[in-house]
Design a protein around this motif. Structure first.
Motif: not given
Lengths: 785, 235
Positions: A691-695, A777-778, A782, B49, B53, B58-59, B78, B82, B85
């Motif tokens: 999801r982070v990679l854009g999916f 996602l965050i 970590k 961070s 984000n 992401l945030d 949202e 996406t 990203r």
């Protein structure tokens, strides 16, 4: 409460949906077990108690006319405890407000004293006065169907004379728990009655002074039924005896037996399926839980907890799920079981119900359920016990994948599809068991819904291919063939075909059976005889054509020679070739050419019944005329039978479909939901990374749910196959001399079962998808697994 | 004069967990130029961070705004985030986050398959010095190698910006340096704007600028007159 137990409770609460899904699968197993065993025992006990209190006979025989003094000789047979002779005849009834004729089975009440055997359980009123010819006690179901109460009247054509009968009472009888009219496939209480009339009245009506036509015998404990039957047959031979038989061949008893067999089969087949699936679900869930808590396990061991204490902690987790399942299943099973027993109590006519829900049923349920759960959890618990603390504190070794689906031969596949494929192949056992679980859900549906296809097939065969007549008249006694002309002249009769039924004994080697052989004209158009390929058979001039079931019992094939011994009229023993094997699903049948049968009997052409086609518009004229025909003993209306049959079936269909759908949904949901949740737990980080990679959410969900979709779709044909196999076993188990169940599974049944399974899978997938959509996602940036 | 890729204005972020309010960002102002190599330094909880984000889509911010090349990132839905990203951002994580069931090449393909103008996966892996380990699964690679696969995966779509959160945090010094070398090379060869979060002060030497965070605010910004080569630093 110890800290570990507190952890246990919190784990159960945190994983509540999964825990509940597994517990529900177990509950379904427990419920079917408790329900089937409970209902089986209750019905069996109810029947036994009823039989004992109302002295249901053990052996039955019919004769044309046997002198009363023969009763004393029968009583002398070693092993016989009690004898009762009766006159039993069928008659046509004329019930006001019902144009079509109904059939009554008239049974005599003893001239002196009470019934010795097959006693009545009086519901209302009293028994008939031995001196009155117009008083009758009818079976309660018939009275209820017409709203009759004592004092009401109806007409019966008794030996040619129309008589008014006054209902003086209603009753139940252990002999007619299941009362089926001639040619009916389901009881039709409107058109079939049992009437008990004074012996004296029956004797004069049927010209049987000092004689009887029916005898019931109660055996002493330990007596040989076969030996008694043989002696009775010998005694009755000269008086038109049609062969004595035991309870297992008594219609009412046999139908109840078939029902009890079904319950027993349910108790054997369904619970193991549910417990197997539950064990598998426990296995994957616990394995995952242990993997997640690896470090905690190491820590506890490092703190000084014994391995056995930690192992016991996880076993308690498993046991808790099993206990939840047993409690839910036990309550549901008891409730459903009582309901089912009551349903049976209404369908079969019992005066009372004995509920047999012993503590042992629940003990069995607890033992098998907890046992299955423990087996499912064993491997995971063992890994906990074995894990050295130092190893446990480190992260588990990374999972190794195999380079299947690499480039080349499946080059067009997207990386997400490759992920799906590799994940399945990395955990083939889990994927296989997931598939098997879903397949079993479908199999349960196929194996239960196929019954309707088979019934549909049998009714189509019986009513549209073989017995295409609109009505069948059966005469009280064999009539000269010229009566056929009389029938043809009745209003509304389009065509009529004669038939003659004769009681015979057929032998092949040491095997023999008593059956009625039915003579039919050479090329009948209405009531046809079809061979096993469904091709109409033209009866050859000589020769014997047994139904498939009878041929199997005798072990004969076309071309073999059988010995036929007539049990009516002058006794003859003749060797005959088997010329055809006949398809039939109900009872044991045998056919001959009617002329050949007349020659065999060495008398003038006779008929015992007529099949006819009628003009539907003049049906009421015909019914009225038939009601005035003295010779007619019963009238069967094929279309009415079929209607009643379909009506009863439709009611059962709704109940059965919803019950089995519920059971299948529990499995499909449990398997797919748990599999998805465990995957999400294992791969949540991986999916969140994507999801982070854009999916997109949909793309990420596809990776997890696509795998389950693939397994579910692959499971569908497996479910069909397993379902067909279970259905085959069920059909074999239901085979009896009473009926045969053809194994017919329609495409619609396969489709319905698959749609239900898919529906359950989709709902559980959507529930999990909501969780995928909410992935943090965050967090993934970590943390490490 | 390079154009700014990001303009950050008075950015505030407040987390609520139960009754507790945590002010992660308290009005941050910052500009990041195209092609710039930025290092964000600061202790845990200083807000670096959180900023990354929000910049990475992401945030969501509580207040203030972020412009990404004229578009207001803080107003994105949202779905738009996406897409943002997917098209423009590359991420490198502390724990690599590779897909264990895919080989190095396939992990990169995963991203190139959904990108509009990607480079070949092999090219991306060659750029980080892994041309010879294309068909190895993550489990068969060392930590440093895995992190370089992650960098290859991040840059394969030719992103405008590359965000790295503690990329060397799980690695020893020697391996970490090789990872930094890969990042610097990508920054120079492709001109990708790169932001690296770290606790490690030494890493600041390879950056164009170092942004120091403290207590949810930018404490100070230092510009390096000359950038050190990664091979020259150690910790």
């Amino acid at each position: 409460m110890s800290a570990l137990d507190r952890k246990l409770l919190r784990d159960l609460w945190r994983l509540r949906t999964q825990v509940l899904a597994i517990a529900m699968v177990m509950a379904a197993g427990v419920a079917t077990l408790v329900l089937a065993i409970g209902a089986y025992r209750s019905l069996d006990e109810t029947r036994e108690t009823y039989y004992e209190r109302y002295r249901f006979a053990d052996v039955f025989a019919q004769a044309t006319r046997a002198p009363d003094w023969l009763a004393a000789e029968i009583a002398e047979i070693p092993g016989v405890a009690a004898v009762e002779t009766r006159i039993v005849k069928t008659a046509i009834m004329d019930v006001a407000a019902m144009p079509e004729p109904a059939t009554a089975m008239l049974v005599s009440m003893p001239a002196i004293g009470e019934q010795v055997l097959n006693r009545l359980y009086m519901r209302q009123g009293r028994t008939p006065d031995p001196e009155r010819a117009d008083e009758v006690v009818v079976n309660e179901a018939f009275a209820k169907a017409h709203g009759f109460v004592p004092g009401d009247t109806f007409h019966a054509i008794i030996d040619g004379r129309k008589r008014e009968l006054v209902i003086v009472g209603t009753a139940l009888s252990p002999e007619f728990i299941y009362a089926l009219g001639p040619w009916d496939m389901m009881p039709d209480d409107r058109r079939f009655a049992v009437g008990w009339i004074a012996r004296k009245a029956m004797e004069s009506a049927f010209d049987l002074d000092g004689a009887f036509s029916d005898v019931s015998v109660k055996l002493l404990p330990g007596a040989s039924e076969a030996a008694v039957i043989e002696r009775i047959d010998t005694l009755l031979e000269r008086y038109g005896g049609r062969g004595a038989f035991g309870r297992k061949d008594k219609q009412s008893h046999a139908f109840l037996d078939a029902e009890l067999n079904q319950l027993a089969a349910m108790a054997r087949v369904l619970p193991p399926i549910f417990l197997f699936v539950a064990a598998f679900l426990i296995n994957i869930t616990l394995t995952r839980l242990v993997a997640l808590e690896r470090e905690q396990i190491g820590l506890m061991k490092a703190l000084g907890y014994r391995s056995s204490a930690i192992g016991a902690h996880y076993l308690k987790f498993v046991a808790a799920i099993a206990v939840i399942g047993v409690v839910i299943g036990g309550i549901a099973g008891t409730w459903l079981g009582f309901g089912l027993t009551r349903l049976y109590g209404g369908f079969f006519h019992f005066p009372f119900l004995v509920f047999q829900w012993g503590a042992d049923i629940y003990a069995i349920a607890v033992v098998v359920t907890v046992g299955a759960a423990m087996l499912g959890g064993l491997r995971a618990v063992w890994s906990v016990v074995r894990l050295p603390p130092a190893v446990a504190m480190h992260a588990a070794a990374p999972v190794r994948y195999h380079k299947l689906f690499a480039g080349g031969w499946l080059g067009g596949l997207s990386q997400t599809s490759v992920m799906i494929g590799r994940h399945i192949l990395r955990y083939p056992v889990r994927a296989g068991l997931t598939m098997l679980g879903v397949a079993l859900s479908g199999a349960i549906l196929v194996a239960s819904l196929f019954a309707f296809d088979s019934i549909e097939f049998v009714t189509d065969f019986t009513y549209y291919r073989a017995d295409r007549q609109d009505a069948t008249l059966e005469f009280t006694d064999a009539q000269p063939a010229r009566i056929l002309n009389e029938v043809r002249r009745l209003p509304g009769v389009l065509s009529a075909e004669p038939m003659r039924a004769v009681a015979i004994k057929v032998r092949h080697g040491h095997l023999e059976r008593r059956v009625a052989v039915v003579g039919k004209p050479r090329g009948p158009d209405l009531s046809r005889v079809l061979d096993t390929q469904f091709v109409p058979v033209a009866m050859p001039e000589t020769g014997f054509a047994p139904s498939e079931a009878l041929a199997d019992i005798l072990g004969v094939r076309v071309g073999d020679i059988v010995q036929v011994e007539t049990l009516e009229g002058r006794k003859r023993i003749v060797d005959m070739p088997v010329t055809a094997i006949i398809q039939s699903y109900l009872g044991l049948l045998a056919f001959m050419d009617i002329d050949a049968l007349n020659r065999l009997m060495r008398d003038a052409p006779m008929v015992t019944g007529v099949n006819l086609a009628m003009d539907a518009g003049r049906a009421n004229d015909l019914f009225a005329a038939v009601k005035d025909m003295p010779a007619v003993g019963s009238v069967a209306l094929q279309k009415k039978s079929l209607e009643k049959f379909k009506e009863t079936l439709a009611e059962n269909l709704a109940i059965m479909v919803s019950v089995y759908t519920g059971l299948a949904v529990v499995i499909a949901f449990g398997v797919v939901y748990n599999a998805a949740r465990i995957q999400l737990s294992e791969r949540g980080r991986e999916l969140a990374s994507l999801r982070v990679l854009g999916f997109t959410r949909a793309e990420v969900s596809w990776i997890l749910l696509g795998e389950l979709a693939l397994l579910t779709i692959l499971a569908l044909p497996l479910g069909w196959f397993l379902g067909y196999w279970v259905a085959w076993i069920a059909a074999q188990g239901l085979q009896s001399e009473l009926y045969r169940v053809p194994l017919i599974v329609s495409r619609q049944t396969y489709a319905t079962s698959s749609l239900i399974v898919l529906g359950a899978a989709i709902v559980s997938a959507l529930l999990v998808k909501r969780r995928i959509d909410r992935l943090d996602l965050i967090d993934v940036l970590k943390t490490r697994e | 004069m390079p154009q700014p890729v990001f303009i950050v204005e008075a950015l505030t972020k407040v987390y609520r967990t139960g009754d507790v309010e945590v002010h992660a960002l308290r009005g941050v102002d910052l500009e990041i130029d195209a092609g710039e190599f930025l290092v964000l330094l600061g202790p845990s909880g200083s807000g670096k961070s959180t900023l990354l984000n929000i910049l990475g889509g992401l945030d969501h911010a509580t207040a203030g705004r972020v412009l990404f090349r004229d578009a207001e990132l803080t107003a994105f839905s949202e779905r738009q985030l996406t897409l943002y990203r997917r098209e423009h951002v590359g991420f490198v994580f502390q724990f690599y986050n590779l897909v264990p069931s895919l080989t190095a090449r396939e992990n990169v393909s995963l991203v190139t398959e959904i990108a509009t103008d990607p480079m070949r996966p092999e090219e991306a892996l060659e750029r980080v010095g892994l041309g010879a380990r294309l068909d190895h699964f993550p489990a068969q690679l060392s930590g440093g190698e895995q992190q370089r696969v992650a960098i290859a995966r991040a840059i394969a779509k030719r992103p405008k910006v590359l965000f790295c959160d503690e990329p060397t945090g799980a690695l020893d010094s020697k391996t970490g340096v090789r990872v930094l070398e890969a990042l610097v090379k990508v920054n120079q060869d492709l001109g990708t704007t790169t932001a690296v979060i770290t606790h490690n002060v030494a890493i600041g030497q390879i950056a164009d600028r170092v942004v120091y965070f403290a207590d949810g605010q930018v404490a100070r910004v230092e510009e390096n007159a000359t950038r050190q080569v990664a091979a020259a630093i150690s910790w």
